[in-house]
Design an enzyme around this catalytic site. Structure first.
Site, short mmCIF file in Angstrom:
data_model
loop_
_atom_site.label_atom_id
_atom_site.label_comp_id
_atom_site.label_asym_id
_atom_site.label_seq_id
_atom_site.Cartn_x
_atom_site.Cartn_y
_atom_site.Cartn_z
N ASP A 1 0.39 -0.59 0.09
CA ASP A 1 -0.11 -0.34 -0.03
C ASP A 1 0.63 1.30 -0.18
O ASP A 1 1.99 1.56 0.77
CB ASP A 1 -0.97 -0.24 1.29
CG ASP A 1 -2.39 -0.80 1.21
OD1 ASP A 1 -2.25 -1.66 -0.30
OD2 ASP A 1 -2.05 -1.29 2.32
N LYS A 2 0.22 2.14 -0.55
CA LYS A 2 1.04 3.74 -0.51
C LYS A 2 1.66 4.18 0.50
O LYS A 2 3.18 4.37 0.83
CB LYS A 2 -0.04 4.81 -0.88
CG LYS A 2 0.18 6.29 -1.27
CD LYS A 2 -0.42 7.21 -1.53
CE LYS A 2 -1.54 7.54 -0.79
NZ LYS A 2 -2.16 7.86 -1.36
#
Length: 405
Positions: A165-166
């Protein structure tokens, strides 16, 4: 494609730039006018701005060997095999700055590339310690502000073997050719890869008082936790994803089995927080975050699954409390009602956010120029720490993140 970069307030910003792209119409777009699709699917601008874009030719429909006239684009529904052409003025959201501009401009210097730590590299692999706050590859509104595009600037054409995930930091294995990428992805698919993550959670985690709390943690001490089966806590509950862009029930993905083992690492009494070693046995989206929250120990700065921080509490509760919507016993009418409530929650948040924005808009595309990104929302206390396969052909580990203390 290239664009200028500048740094401000801890963020890496991309100066807006023009880009052209085209794609075949998605199945869910068929039967709808292009204006409806743009407004509902992308939500980057309002209907008036998209209407101006169609009239100016920035949004087109190619049908067969010709482009439709503007009036036809406005009136006719999209058909199968239509090609949607877009010339967009991209306002990429900023990402968290991980180094200075000078460090980013440098190629490989003292074990770094573009200011990012290299864990390992050979002719087939590039393994890095991904900073938090930056997407791995182009997705959504992000293109140039992504890890793979930044590495490409330094001559590294690589493909990630899995996604992070970012907001998640840590070990990212990337392949330099498709053969090694497929080999690693197959190992992950058949569970021939042990993945260990570190998380910082709220509360006193189960069995945490059975481990020392006053020692400075080392790699070896953390790894010892997993060698003590009596410390293990497990969560075995299904997970599904939600896409409000789609209609009900297509917006609910099939629920899939998910299991994660957790081991206490350290308790921080002054903050009533715990460091936890996480071992996902399956690979579902947001699995660790969801399972920790369901266990009652959400990640401290999780702005979605920690209900104290969530912008969308109804959606967060829906995903946490309903492990499997198919097995919930709820009739379709009730599920549809809940789905509609989640859509309404999203609209209310967007309307509230738009009221707080300034009146400054882009002269080229009409986009609002206020930034919705907050620096503290770009970091998550979840770190991909160690990956290894059963044959020990692949065995990589990163440094312990600073927030662990």
């Amino acid at each position: 494609m290239s664009a200028d970069v500048y740094y401000a307030n801890g963020l890496r910003n991309i100066i807006p730039y023009l880009s052209k792209r085209s794609s075949y119409a998605k199945g869910r777009w068929v039967g709808l006018p292009l204006l409806t699709v743009l407004t509902k699917e992308f939500r980057k601008q309002g209907p008036d701005e998209y209407l101006k874009g169609i009239k100016s030719g920035r949004y087109k429909i190619r049908r067969g060997d010709r482009f439709l006239e503007v009036q036809d684009v406005l009136e006719l529904p999209i058909e199968h095999k239509d090609i949607i052409g877009m010339t967009t003025h991209n306002h990429e959201p900023p990402v968290k700055q991980w180094c200075t501009s000078i460090e980013e401009e440098n190629s490989i210097v003292e074990g770094k590339i573009g200011g990012i730590d290299i864990v390992y590299e050979d002719d087939e692999l590039l393994v890095v310690n991904k900073p938090s706050g930056i997407p791995v590859h182009p997705t959504g509104q992000y293109y140039l502000n992504t890890l793979t595009e930044i590495l490409k600037k330094h001559g590294k054409l690589v493909s990630p073997c899995y996604r992070l995930d970012k907001t998640t930091s840590g070990l990212l294995i990337m392949a330099k050719n498709q053969i090694i990428a497929s080999k690693l992805q197959e190992k992950i698919r058949v569970h021939d890869m042990t993945k260990l993550y570190l998380a910082r959670v709220e509360g006193q985690f189960p069995k945490i008082l059975e481990v020392p709390t006053d020692l400075i943690l080392t790699q070896e001490m953390i790894l010892e936790r997993i060698m003590t089966p009596a410390l293990k806590s497990s969560v075995d509950s299904d997970i599904f994803t939600l896409e409000l862009k789609k209609q009900f029930p297509a917006g609910l993905s099939p629920s899939r089995e998910a299991k994660t083992d957790f081991y206490p690492v350290k308790y921080i009494p002054d903050l009533d927080q715990s460091i936890v070693l996480c071992k996902p046995l399956t690979g579902r989206t947001h699995q660790i975050r969801i399972h920790l929250a369901r266990l009652g120990f959400p990640i401290v700065n999780d702005h979605f699954y920690n209900l104290r921080h969530s912008k969308y509490p109804k959606r967060s509760r829906f995903l946490l409390e309903l492990a499997s919507w198919e097995k919930s016993g709820l009739p379709p009418s009730t599920l549809k009602e809940k789905f509609d409530q989640l859509e309404e929650e999203l609209r209310e948040y967007q309307n509230s956010s738009s009221m707080q924005r300034n009146d400054e808009v882009c002269e080229i595309c009409g986009s609002d120029l206020s930034s919705p990104i907050k620096l503290n929302e770009l970091e998550l206390y979840l770190h991909a720490w160690r990956y290894s396969d059963n044959e020990n052909n692949f065995n990589f580990v990163t440094e312990i993140p600073k927030w662990i203390e």
